[in-house]
Each structure stands twice: as C-alpha cells, then as structure tokens.
Motif scaffolding. Structure first.
Motif, PDB file in Angstrom:
ATOM      1  N   THR B  55     -23.381  20.117 -35.679  1.00 26.28           N
ATOM      2  CA  THR B  55     -24.327  21.228 -35.680  1.00 26.28           C
ATOM      3  C   THR B  55     -23.546  22.506 -35.400  1.00 26.28           C
ATOM      4  OG1 THR B  55     -24.838  20.883 -33.346  1.00 26.28           O
ATOM      5  CG2 THR B  55     -26.305  19.854 -34.929  1.00 26.28           C
ATOM      6  N   ARG B  57     -24.199  26.808 -35.010  1.00 20.05           N
ATOM      7  CA  ARG B  57     -25.199  27.873 -34.879  1.00 20.05           C
ATOM      8  C   ARG B  57     -24.616  29.123 -34.218  1.00 20.05           C
ATOM      9  NH1 ARG B  57     -31.355  26.874 -33.019  1.00 20.05           N
ATOM     10  NH2 ARG B  57     -32.081  29.008 -32.784  1.00 20.05           N
ATOM     11  N   ASP B  72     -30.154  25.550 -36.523  1.00 22.34           N
ATOM     12  CA  ASP B  72     -28.794  25.015 -36.653  1.00 22.34           C
ATOM     13  C   ASP B  72     -28.478  24.734 -38.118  1.00 22.34           C
ATOM     14  OD1 ASP B  72     -28.686  24.904 -33.888  1.00 22.34           O
ATOM     15  OD2 ASP B  72     -29.025  22.737 -33.765  1.00 22.34           O
ATOM     16  N   VAL B  74     -26.597  21.853 -40.093  1.00 22.52           N
ATOM     17  CA  VAL B  74     -26.262  20.465 -39.777  1.00 22.52           C
ATOM     18  C   VAL B  74     -25.524  19.843 -40.959  1.00 22.52           C
ATOM     19  CG1 VAL B  74     -27.168  18.191 -39.138  1.00 22.52           C
ATOM     20  CG2 VAL B  74     -28.304  20.269 -38.308  1.00 22.52           C
TER      21      VAL B  74
END
Lengths: 193, 193
Positions: B55, B57, B72, B74
C-alpha cells in the motif's frame, strides 16, 4: 550456500511454495544452465503530463516464451499535485519501493523454504529520500535518484533470531530488485526511428 | 542546463503540465533548498508463496506531509508458474521495468515542457536480462539482478531529431528511477524487533 534440500521431507510445500518443483528446477538448471536465462519485458505509453501506462504480460525463461498469462497486467504511473499531477496512480519512484519490498520478501520466503524454515508473517515499511535538485537539474552535484532506501521488516519465523538475521541478510544479497538497486545496472536507451 | 522558462509564453500548460506551477516550484526551491527534500514510502505484507501486497499513500515533500490522496494505492506482486506462483500479479522485476519506463517518460515530458517543446506521443518497450543462478545462489559470480536493461523509445515531438536525441539523453541522466538503477543506491534493511 546454494539451495539444497536438507532432507527428503523438505521437498514439499513450504511457505506456499512447491519445493519439489523448486528443486526440480534447480536440478534442471544444473543440467542445462541456459534454462536460468530470463528476459522480462514491459511496454509503456504516455497519456498526458505525468500520467503513463504500462502493460506487462510475456517474458522469456526456462528455455521458452511463457504463455501462462491470459491477460495483460496494466499499471498507471501518475504524480501528486505537488509534482504537477492529479494522483492518476502512484508515481514511478513509489513503484520502485513496491518492487523492492516484494522482491526482498519473496526472496526471503524462497530461501527460508529451501532451508525448511516456516514463515508465519512478514511485513515491511520502506522509505527513501530524493532531493529534487537532481531531477530538476538545479544542481549537478545532486543525484536524481534515491540517496538511500531503508526497509524495516518484521518477520515471524520458526527459527532462532540468529538464523533469521542470517536469512534476512541472505535475502537482501540475493534479491534481484535489491541487487539491481544496490549495484549499478546499465540502462541503454535507443530511439526508435 | 537548469530549467528556465525561455519565454514568458512558455510559462503555461505544456505537455499537460502546468509550467507556471513548475517554475514557481523551482523559484521556491531556489529560495529554500529544503523544499526539494522528498521522502517516499511503501508498506508491504506477505500473503503466501510469491504473493505479497503493497500500500502506498503518504509521502513527505515540499516541506510538509502530503495529504492529497484520499485512498491508498494497492499493488500485488506475484509470480508466474515457472517461478512457483499463480500469476497473482506482475512480479517485482517486472514492476521495476514499469517504474523505469514511467520515470524516463515523465522526466522527458517535464524537460521538454521546460524547453517549450510539445510532445505528441511517447511509447517504449523495455527488456531486461536476469540469470537465475544469482537469485538461487547457484553461482556467486552471477549477480542476482538485471544484467542490463534496454529501452526502445519512440517519441514524436515538435523539435529536430538532434534536439530529441539530446532531450532523451537528458531525461535518462535526470530520471530518478533510471538514476537509482544505473547508480549504486544503499539499501539498509533493519529487522523490527
């Protein structure tokens, strides 16, 4: 240390990997070293600004063109607003961290399995520092790439702390992506005419 | 050569990039070099076998923690059957090619825009060679990573072929991912205890 089954019992599924298949592959490579040659590929096209998209599917390895994938993998690079984009995707230097995390993890899982060490969990946090003076050509003394990348990895495994430390160092040294980052890899760019 | 607007008219949207914002960023960095410091991050966890998931972010840059992403990103690493997986995702060395393609492309688009050169299209094909003797620890003389990566790039741009050759060389030299692959980058792995 090369990968060798320690016992006959080790040649089964360990950490989700079919170790009978793994050791068969290793035996085949020992008979015919050419089977170890792999060529991976990606295609990319620019969309607009900091957005572009790659498709990944075919590769060559184990003496043949692979045909196991029925669809392309498609990934979009983007940039956040502070880097002139609209978060169309993660950006390329973030994808590099994803590749690095995954490769060290898989290499660790593989070599643990080869030693008969069961892994219960692995999680990692990565961070890397970039000074934009390099990318922006504001200071030729600043490298455009990562200055350093740090991986903080939590591993639960059925082995001693000492074995785990050695296993992690072994994974770091044998991970293809980690080695491609730690070691200078020639990149040749040719213009299609 | 540093990024400088060649004319007032250049300080508009070029190649999808807001060059007024770009030059404002450059001016801000010249006033306060600390604004050029970025820290990118990824988190990854192992799922099973050659499958793991990242992930992405948050990051730090331009003097603050970025908060522009509401979700996020992914990404799943996997492996093909010949590498003991089930094609759960592209594999890490393929993600590295995606990162490299995207970074060289974005760097080219950015520096073309800084020079007022309009890009009509970019597409690229990448391939890289890996010898599994390295990953499998079958031969210590074989590097686990890419031996070489080749990028074949087709660019249509409103400039001369000579300018384009120079621009492509400039992009290669200033791309953060390309520089992180061409140059040895320290990777530090710490075990969380």
């Amino acid at each position: 240390m090369t990968m060798q089954p320690r016992t006959i019992e080790a040649a089964t599924r360990v950490n989700g990997l079919d170790m009978a298949a793994a050791f068969a592959t290793i035996d085949a490579i020992k008979q015919n070293p050419q089977l170890a040659q792999f060529r991976f590929r990606a295609r990319n096209h620019w969309i607009d600004g900091g957005e572009n998209r790659s498709t990944i599917r075919d590769f060559y390895g184990a003496g043949r063109e692979d045909d196991s994938r029925s669809e392309d993998f498609v990934f979009t690079n983007g940039e956040p607003p502070v880097l002139l984009g609209n978060n169309e995707g993660a950006n390329p230097v973030e994808f590099l961290l994803h590749a690095l995390a995954g490769c060290v993890t898989t290499t660790l899982v593989l070599h643990a399995a080869a030693r008969g060490i069961a892994i219960r969990s692995i999680s990692s946090e990565l961070e890397g520092d970039i000074d934009l003076h390099g990318l922006l050509a504001l200071d030729d003394a600043v490298a455009p790439g990562y200055r350093e990348i740090r991986i903080r990895m939590a591993v639960e495994a059925e082995c001693s702390p000492g074995e785990l430390d050695e296993l992690m160092a072994f994974a770091q040294a044998h991970s293809p992506v980690c080695n491609s980052v730690c070691r200078p890899v020639p990149v040749v760019i040719e213009r299609a005419r």
